[in-house]
Design a protein around this motif. Sequence first.
Motif, short mmCIF file in Angstrom:
data_model
loop_
_atom_site.label_atom_id
_atom_site.label_comp_id
_atom_site.label_asym_id
_atom_site.label_seq_id
_atom_site.Cartn_x
_atom_site.Cartn_y
_atom_site.Cartn_z
N VAL A 1 39.20 32.50 16.53
CA VAL A 1 39.98 32.39 15.29
C VAL A 1 41.11 33.42 15.34
O VAL A 1 40.87 34.62 15.23
N PRO A 2 42.37 32.97 15.51
CA PRO A 2 43.47 33.93 15.46
C PRO A 2 43.70 34.38 14.02
O PRO A 2 43.58 33.59 13.09
N THR A 3 43.96 35.67 13.85
CA THR A 3 44.19 36.21 12.51
C THR A 3 45.54 36.91 12.47
O THR A 3 46.05 37.36 13.50
N GLN A 4 46.08 37.01 11.27
CA GLN A 4 47.34 37.71 11.08
C GLN A 4 47.36 38.27 9.66
O GLN A 4 47.08 37.55 8.70
N GLU A 5 47.68 39.54 9.55
CA GLU A 5 47.76 40.14 8.22
C GLU A 5 48.91 39.52 7.45
O GLU A 5 49.95 39.22 8.03
N PRO A 6 48.72 39.36 6.13
CA PRO A 6 49.79 38.76 5.33
C PRO A 6 51.12 39.52 5.42
O PRO A 6 52.18 38.93 5.37
N GLN B 1 58.34 33.48 17.61
CA GLN B 1 58.27 33.44 19.07
C GLN B 1 57.08 34.28 19.56
O GLN B 1 56.35 33.87 20.45
N LYS B 2 56.86 35.46 18.98
CA LYS B 2 55.75 36.34 19.38
C LYS B 2 54.42 35.71 18.98
O LYS B 2 53.45 35.76 19.75
N VAL B 3 54.36 35.11 17.80
CA VAL B 3 53.12 34.43 17.37
C VAL B 3 52.78 33.32 18.35
O VAL B 3 51.64 33.20 18.79
N ASN B 4 53.78 32.51 18.71
CA ASN B 4 53.54 31.41 19.65
C ASN B 4 53.11 31.94 21.03
O ASN B 4 52.25 31.35 21.68
#
Length: 192
Positions: A156-161, A168-171
């Motif tokens: 499960v990838p997570t990311q703080e709000p 591009q970095k997320v991808n």
Amino acid sequence: MPFFQNLLSNFRDAFTTTKVTENDFVIFVVGPTGSGKSWFTKELCNSDEIQVEKGQHPRTKNVQALRCNFKNDPNNIVVVDTPSFHTEVEGFNAEKITTTWIESRLTEKCRGSGILFLHSLARDPTHNDMSIARHLNTFAMAFPGGFTAPSLVYVVPTQEPASTLANQKVNQRLSQLDDAVTLLNDNGNGKW
């Protein structure tokens, strides 16, 4: 997806538990420090009983488990928030803490178990401290003889709000995670 929608619509409540029974399905929430394991567990179970703190240093010092009850279903799901492995914090032994919890709580065979492996997209999944395989292998070693570690894993990838990662970095990070999962699936030992 209908299974999960049905599950959520039948959610009744969750409370801290100290025992796992034969009717339970156990979901272990595992991942590197700062991946949001405690927050995820708290939100998933809609419970204020899970302690959540912010920061990249290990905050969860104990295993925290919640029993989730569902309407018209005698079977329960126990969601287990684990401390982070490979933190390099002196005197902190997440493996021993986890092993002690497993030995004292999994006293009888449960219905089944699985792992939700959380990984923050802000952290490089190719770095050794973030390696999915490294964390899962350490988690498996926390299961003493006679106990079987779960082999079903969902990443499960997570990311703080408040995260400011560019798309591009997320991808890029999602692609790296996908590559890591493919390596786990193709490792030939059938463990994960």
